[in-house]
Scaffold this active site. Structure first.
Site, mmCIF file in Angstrom:
data_model
loop_
_atom_site.group_PDB
_atom_site.id
_atom_site.type_symbol
_atom_site.label_atom_id
_atom_site.label_comp_id
_atom_site.label_asym_id
_atom_site.label_seq_id
_atom_site.Cartn_x
_atom_site.Cartn_y
_atom_site.Cartn_z
ATOM 1 N N TYR A 54 43.095 63.675 68.526
ATOM 2 C CA TYR A 54 44.396 64.317 68.739
ATOM 3 C C TYR A 54 44.232 65.801 69.037
ATOM 4 C CZ TYR A 54 46.357 59.999 66.938
ATOM 5 O OH TYR A 54 46.691 58.678 66.769
ATOM 6 N N HIS A 72 43.259 58.421 58.079
ATOM 7 C CA HIS A 72 42.114 58.073 58.916
ATOM 8 C C HIS A 72 40.846 58.016 58.057
ATOM 9 C CE1 HIS A 72 44.229 59.748 62.740
ATOM 10 N NE2 HIS A 72 44.466 58.467 62.573
ATOM 11 N N ARG A 78 53.449 57.269 65.145
ATOM 12 C CA ARG A 78 52.228 57.729 64.463
ATOM 13 C C ARG A 78 51.467 58.699 65.354
ATOM 14 N NH1 ARG A 78 48.740 56.336 60.341
ATOM 15 N NH2 ARG A 78 46.510 56.184 60.803
ATOM 16 N N HIS A 138 54.088 52.318 66.650
ATOM 17 C CA HIS A 138 52.835 53.079 66.536
ATOM 18 C C HIS A 138 52.904 54.386 67.328
ATOM 19 C CE1 HIS A 138 48.879 52.661 64.704
ATOM 20 N NE2 HIS A 138 48.364 53.292 65.742
ATOM 21 N N LYS A 167 45.039 50.416 55.210
ATOM 22 C CA LYS A 167 44.041 49.373 55.403
ATOM 23 C C LYS A 167 43.090 49.317 54.207
ATOM 24 C CE LYS A 167 44.054 49.734 60.462
ATOM 25 N NZ LYS A 167 43.277 50.063 61.677
ATOM 26 N N ARG A 187 51.688 53.457 59.678
ATOM 27 C CA ARG A 187 51.684 52.256 60.506
ATOM 28 C C ARG A 187 52.927 51.454 60.145
ATOM 29 N NH1 ARG A 187 46.643 53.186 58.339
ATOM 30 N NH2 ARG A 187 44.974 53.644 59.843
#
Length: 200
Positions: A168, A159, A136, A133, A61, A36
């Site tokens: 994806y 993730h 990514r 993004h 995150k 990110r």
């Protein structure tokens, strides 16, 4: 983005200048790592291993960390950038001409300019909204297309849920399905023109 579109954007920064060298290294880093934008902008030299096996420790995150491999090309770009603009171990790598950390909004603005220029030679970019993004997403799609295991990609991108990464894989299958339909359609058209089936 398709690989050719990523390549076209990466070719835009003027690498004879420090700013262009930095922008090229940052965009290449985003594509290599699938980070990110803020994750990339927070990277300091102490988080990067430039010796083999080269990798970077990325804090995502919730301060969750992950290790991501670095391609030799990315390593070379980071080494060159740090030679031109040395940073202390705990200082951010991607900074402006005054040594202050870059902001995500500034990167978005610069990227938009590079995309506009790239679109002049690759028109498919003109209809796409490309943001940091987007790199990514491109990383994930291209890893899936290359046959990389989905659990590896999950770890690569950080993730939390494998379901996120599976999107994806599903998108890649849908792209393949549409491609097969186009091929099948052309085959049927050719068969009708030739008055029979196409020889095996």
């Amino acid at each position: 983005m398709e690989p050719a579109e990523v390549t076209a954007i990466l070719a835009q920064p003027d690498r004879t200048t420090l700013e262009g060298q930095r922008d090229h290294a940052l965009l290449s880093f985003l594509y290599n790592t699938g980070a990110r934008i803020q994750e990339a902008l927070d990277v300091c030299p102490q988080a990067v291993r430039l010796d083999s096996p080269a990798c970077v420790r990325i804090y995502g995150k919730g301060r969750k960390e992950r290790l991501c491999p670095l391609w030799p090309e990315t390593v070379a770009l980071l080494k060159a950038l740090l030679r031109q603009q040395p940073r202390a171990n705990d200082e951010r790598i991607f900074v402006n001409r005054y040594g202050a950390p870059l902001g995500a909004s500034g990167v978005r603005w610069k990227l938009a300019a590079y995309v506009r220029t790239a679109a002049k030679t690759l028109p498919s970019l003109a209809s796409k909204k490309v943001t940091p993004h987007s790199f990514r997403h491109a990383t994930a799609c291209h890893l899936v297309a290359a046959g990389v295991d989905i659990t590896v990609i999950r770890s690569w991108l950080g993730h939390v849920s494998l379901d996120t990464t599976n999107h994806y894989a599903q998108a890649n299958l849908e792209t393949k399905r549409r491609a097969l339909e186009r091929i099948d359609g052309r085959s049927k058209s050719a068969s009708r023109r030739d008055g029979g089936a196409i020889p095996a």
